[in-house]
Design an enzyme around this catalytic site. Structure first.
Site, PDB file in Angstrom:
ATOM      1  N   HIS A  12       0.851  -1.185   0.000  1.00  0.00           N
ATOM      2  CA  HIS A  12       0.000   0.000   0.000  1.00  0.00           C
ATOM      3  C   HIS A  12       0.889   1.237   0.000  1.00  0.00           C
ATOM      4  O   HIS A  12       2.046   1.191   0.413  1.00  0.00           O
ATOM      5  CB  HIS A  12      -0.933   0.027   1.209  1.00  0.00           C
ATOM      6  CG  HIS A  12      -0.212  -0.141   2.501  1.00  0.00           C
ATOM      7  ND1 HIS A  12       0.192   0.926   3.263  1.00  0.00           N
ATOM      8  CD2 HIS A  12       0.228  -1.249   3.147  1.00  0.00           C
ATOM      9  CE1 HIS A  12       0.816   0.481   4.324  1.00  0.00           C
ATOM     10  NE2 HIS A  12       0.867  -0.837   4.284  1.00  0.00           N
ATOM     11  N   HIS A 132      13.356  -1.975   5.571  1.00  0.00           N
ATOM     12  CA  HIS A 132      12.134  -1.168   5.671  1.00  0.00           C
ATOM     13  C   HIS A 132      12.182  -0.205   6.871  1.00  0.00           C
ATOM     14  O   HIS A 132      11.926   0.987   6.724  1.00  0.00           O
ATOM     15  CB  HIS A 132      10.943  -2.118   5.804  1.00  0.00           C
ATOM     16  CG  HIS A 132       9.617  -1.450   5.779  1.00  0.00           C
ATOM     17  ND1 HIS A 132       8.961  -1.148   4.613  1.00  0.00           N
ATOM     18  CD2 HIS A 132       8.818  -1.014   6.785  1.00  0.00           C
ATOM     19  CE1 HIS A 132       7.807  -0.560   4.901  1.00  0.00           C
ATOM     20  NE2 HIS A 132       7.694  -0.456   6.212  1.00  0.00           N
ATOM     21  N   ASP A 156       5.378   0.335  13.046  1.00  0.00           N
ATOM     22  CA  ASP A 156       4.361   0.203  11.996  1.00  0.00           C
ATOM     23  C   ASP A 156       3.727  -1.177  12.052  1.00  0.00           C
ATOM     24  O   ASP A 156       3.848  -1.873  13.065  1.00  0.00           O
ATOM     25  CB  ASP A 156       4.951   0.537  10.618  1.00  0.00           C
ATOM     26  CG  ASP A 156       5.890  -0.535  10.096  1.00  0.00           C
ATOM     27  OD1 ASP A 156       6.156  -1.498  10.827  1.00  0.00           O
ATOM     28  OD2 ASP A 156       6.351  -0.391   8.944  1.00  0.00           O
ATOM     29  N   GLY A 316       3.829   4.004  10.507  1.00  0.00           N
ATOM     30  CA  GLY A 316       2.417   4.399  10.525  1.00  0.00           C
ATOM     31  C   GLY A 316       1.915   4.817  11.904  1.00  0.00           C
ATOM     32  O   GLY A 316       1.067   5.709  12.018  1.00  0.00           O
ATOM     33  N   ARG A 425      -1.664  14.383   4.859  1.00  0.00           N
ATOM     34  CA  ARG A 425      -2.385  15.595   5.254  1.00  0.00           C
ATOM     35  C   ARG A 425      -2.373  16.648   4.157  1.00  0.00           C
ATOM     36  O   ARG A 425      -1.344  16.849   3.499  1.00  0.00           O
ATOM     37  CB  ARG A 425      -1.747  16.221   6.503  1.00  0.00           C
ATOM     38  CG  ARG A 425      -1.629  15.308   7.701  1.00  0.00           C
ATOM     39  CD  ARG A 425      -2.904  15.247   8.497  1.00  0.00           C
ATOM     40  NE  ARG A 425      -3.751  14.128   8.097  1.00  0.00           N
ATOM     41  CZ  ARG A 425      -3.666  12.904   8.586  1.00  0.00           C
ATOM     42  NH1 ARG A 425      -2.791  12.608   9.509  1.00  0.00           N
ATOM     43  NH2 ARG A 425      -4.468  11.953   8.161  1.00  0.00           N
ATOM     44  N   ALA A 426      -3.517  17.306   3.981  1.00  0.00           N
ATOM     45  CA  ALA A 426      -3.577  18.490   3.126  1.00  0.00           C
ATOM     46  C   ALA A 426      -3.189  19.679   3.995  1.00  0.00           C
ATOM     47  O   ALA A 426      -3.801  19.908   5.033  1.00  0.00           O
ATOM     48  CB  ALA A 426      -4.981  18.664   2.583  1.00  0.00           C
ATOM     49  N   ARG A 456     -14.044  11.758  10.995  1.00  0.00           N
ATOM     50  CA  ARG A 456     -12.894  12.405  10.368  1.00  0.00           C
ATOM     51  C   ARG A 456     -12.679  13.753  11.060  1.00  0.00           C
ATOM     52  O   ARG A 456     -13.593  14.566  11.134  1.00  0.00           O
ATOM     53  CB  ARG A 456     -13.180  12.638   8.883  1.00  0.00           C
ATOM     54  CG  ARG A 456     -12.086  13.390   8.158  1.00  0.00           C
ATOM     55  CD  ARG A 456     -12.520  13.669   6.743  1.00  0.00           C
ATOM     56  NE  ARG A 456     -12.343  12.495   5.916  1.00  0.00           N
ATOM     57  CZ  ARG A 456     -11.218  12.231   5.250  1.00  0.00           C
ATOM     58  NH1 ARG A 456     -10.210  13.044   5.313  1.00  0.00           N
ATOM     59  NH2 ARG A 456     -11.126  11.153   4.507  1.00  0.00           N
ATOM     60  N   ASN A 535      -9.354  23.410   8.240  1.00  0.00           N
ATOM     61  CA  ASN A 535      -8.699  22.826   7.071  1.00  0.00           C
ATOM     62  C   ASN A 535      -8.953  21.324   7.029  1.00  0.00           C
ATOM     63  O   ASN A 535      -8.629  20.607   7.966  1.00  0.00           O
ATOM     64  CB  ASN A 535      -7.184  23.112   7.180  1.00  0.00           C
ATOM     65  CG  ASN A 535      -6.385  22.504   6.045  1.00  0.00           C
ATOM     66  OD1 ASN A 535      -6.930  21.854   5.149  1.00  0.00           O
ATOM     67  ND2 ASN A 535      -5.086  22.713   6.068  1.00  0.00           N
TER      68      ASN A 535
HETATM   69 FE   LIG Z   1       6.167   0.657   7.236  1.00  0.00          FE
END
Ligand SMILES: [Fe+2]
Length: 574
Positions: A12, A132, A156, A316, A425-426, A456, A535
């Site tokens: 992903h 990784h 992660d 993550g 993120r925007a 959200r 935002n």
């Molecule tokens: Fe990762």
């Protein structure tokens, strides 16, 4: 030296990043180009092409290609540990011992093929593979700009076999202290609960975080899911982080929790209308994640943090803003850098920064995330001309000023400018904005975008001149990676961006990094008295954030939003 990082066909979040002479000049996620969220198992073909075009270099000018995935040898404890812990699924356990991560070979071969197809040349270029978690670690440490010894943590789901990394950086080199292996994974633990709570794994984790403050973390004790003692940490695979025959199955879906887990806590949540008891599970899971991560970080790198005051964090789990808030509350932690692309998209960047540094190139601090494509006003006009809805536009002399006026008049606004953000993120270039002082603005945006997910969060982008007063901290917060408690007097001023628990995931905006967005918020402050704008990212449910003017127009016409500003164009419905 031109160093290209590529995730290859990542499970992903496929992405690419390019360093030119130690400077990060371009980075992008493939999902934005192909318009498929997370770009699962896709090669970042478009992202690579974009990075080269942005830097103005030809494929054969690439000197090094870095790839964040290695083969794990039989001498490593990782494969044996995996086999031992997954003995209940003998075929998988034996495969770990006899084959290792053989899929990794196939993936690497496909990356090499792609390099040939793109004209980079797999034989010509120097191809470097990076573990990784070292890629995650490098993405945080080498881009942080921190000098001196620095603690580094990466947490992660998993990389090859490792699920976590605790170490430190010194003089540009990364040293490993400890790693844990699959299935002992905090990312997967939280992901398994995310799935059980009715969201998609490796996608909806932030919604669990958003849900958690609505529940009572003391109502259900989930501590039996994780056993921790000092520096040891084991996930209870009778209940969670399970594979194969231990998985609970329902509605044609295989979960990462066991039937025993479901007998204990009830069936998986299958409708967004059901809250009880699941909000309490979310609260307990969040608490357990925080407590475990904090204890492990303290155990393995606490002495370094006490000595130096610095921590770099990626993987993550580093996107968990509430965990980061508790980290920053440690009195001895003075500087926390969370890589804004902390998820796997950031591993292309991290592999490249690791490769560059190991070849002796000094990698410079990351100053912003505006690393994607940009489009001129003329290109926006061309997109309008081609668009089936035939939008009429007005050319603006002062787009930020007009934007602030629209917001002050109580309208939400789609705001598109400059280079697209890298990471989830925007941050003011592909955003939907609103006045955070207007009660109901967040609900209105949700309604106008249609089917927007509940839970959200809506976040405040804040002028650097008011940030200190608002969050009572001088700590840098450029990327919405840390939650802060909002000062009492601000809670009523900007209610739409304060969470139920009184915190907010702020972006502090400076003139140097985003002058147009800074001006917009400054103008809004003139109207409303608050140097803060609500935002949220410019995308509809299930879609990636928009990339091009055409994407923005598609999104705009697929919603009930009334105003869109793209560079110097105003497009208004009505
Ligand atoms: Fe990762």
């Amino acid at each position: 030296m031109n160093v290209l990082g590529t995730t290859g066909p990542a499970l992903h979040d496929a992405s690419a990043a390019l360093f030119v002479d130690g400077e990060l000049v371009a980075a992008a996620e493939e999902e934005r180009f192909i318009r498929v969220k997370h770009a699962k198992r896709r090669q970042p073909v478009n992202a690579i092409k974009f990075c080269l075009a942005q830097a103005g270099i030809r494929p054969r000018d690439v000197d090094v290609v870095a790839y964040p995935y290695v083969d794990i040898g039989l001498a490593s404890p990782a494969r044996w540990y995996y086999a031992h812990r997954h003995w209940y699924e003998p075929a998988r356990a034996l495969r770990a011992i006899f084959d290792g991560n053989r899929k990794g070979h196939r993936k690497r071969d496909s990356v090499l093929e792609l390099l040939d197809e793109l004209g980079i040349g797999s034989r010509r270029v120097r191809f470097m593979r990076v573990e990784h978690h070292l890629a995650h670690a490098s993405s945080a440490y080498h881009l942080s700009g921190f000098e001196g010894k620095t603690a580094i943590v990466s947490l992660d789901g998993k990389g090859e076999y490792a699920t976590s990394f605790f170490g430190y950086g010194e003089n540009g080199r990364i040293h490993r202290i400890k790693e844990f292996y699959d299935p002992d994974s905090l990312g997967w633990f939280y992901g398994a609960l995310t799935e059980y709570l009715g969201f998609e794994i490796q996608d909806g984790e932030y919604k669990v975080m958003g849900m958690a403050p609505y529940g009572d973390p003391t109502k259900y004790d989930l501590s039996r899911l994780i056993r921790r003692d000092g520096g040891s940490f084991t996930v209870n695979t009778r209940l969670i982080n399970v594979i194969g025959r231990r998985c609970y199955r329902a509605n044609g879906k295989e979960y990462s929790v066991s039937p025993e887990f479901v007998r204990w806590l009830g069936p998986a949540r299958d409708s967004d209308d059901i809250d009880e008891p699941y909000i309490h599970y979310a609260a307990s899971a969040q608490r357990l994640l925080e407590d475990t991560a904090l204890a492990l970080i303290d155990h393995y790198v606490g002495d370094i943090i006490r000595e130096t005051g610095r921590l770099c964090f990626a993987g993550g789990v580093a996107l968990n803003v509430k965990l980061n808030q508790r980290l920053l509350a440690w009195p001895h932690l003075k500087e926390l850098f969370v890589q804004p692309a902390a998820g796997d998209a950031g591993t292309s960047l991290g592999a490249a920064s690791y490769a560059a540094t190991s070849l002796g190139e000094a990698v410079r601090k990351m100053e912003h995330v505006y690393l994607g494509p940009s489009f001129s006003t003329d290109e926006c006009i061309a997109a309008c001309r081609k668009h089936p809805r035939q939008p009429a536009w007005t050319r603006l002399d002062d787009a930020p000023g007009r934007a602030a006026q629209i917001l002050a008049d109580g309208q939400p606004l789609a705001w598109f400018q400059g280079r697209m953000e890298f990471g989830p993120r925007a941050l003011g270039n592909r955003s939907i904005l609103g006045d955070p002082a207007r009660v109901g603005m967040a609900d209105r945006i949700n309604a106008e975008i249609k089917y927007r997910e509940r839970w959200r969060p809506f976040c405040p982008s804040v002028l650097d001149t008011v940030a200190r007063d608002l969050v009572q901290s001088d700590h840098p917060a450029q990327y919405m990676t840390i939650a802060f408690d909002v000062a009492e007097r601000w809670k009523t001023r900007i209610p739409e961006v304060v969470h139920k628990d009184g915190s907010a995931r702020v972006q502090v905006v400076s003139e140097a990094t985003n002058p147009r967005f800074y001006r917009l918020i400054g103008e809004l402050e003139r109207h409303t008295g608050n140097g803060v704008v609500l935002n949220t990212s410019m995308n509809r449910r299930g879609e990636p954030i928009v990339c091009t003017p055409t994407d923005a127009l598609d999104m705009f016409y697929g919603s009930d939003l009334q105003c869109l500003i793209m560079e110097d164009l105003l497009i208004a419905k009505g």
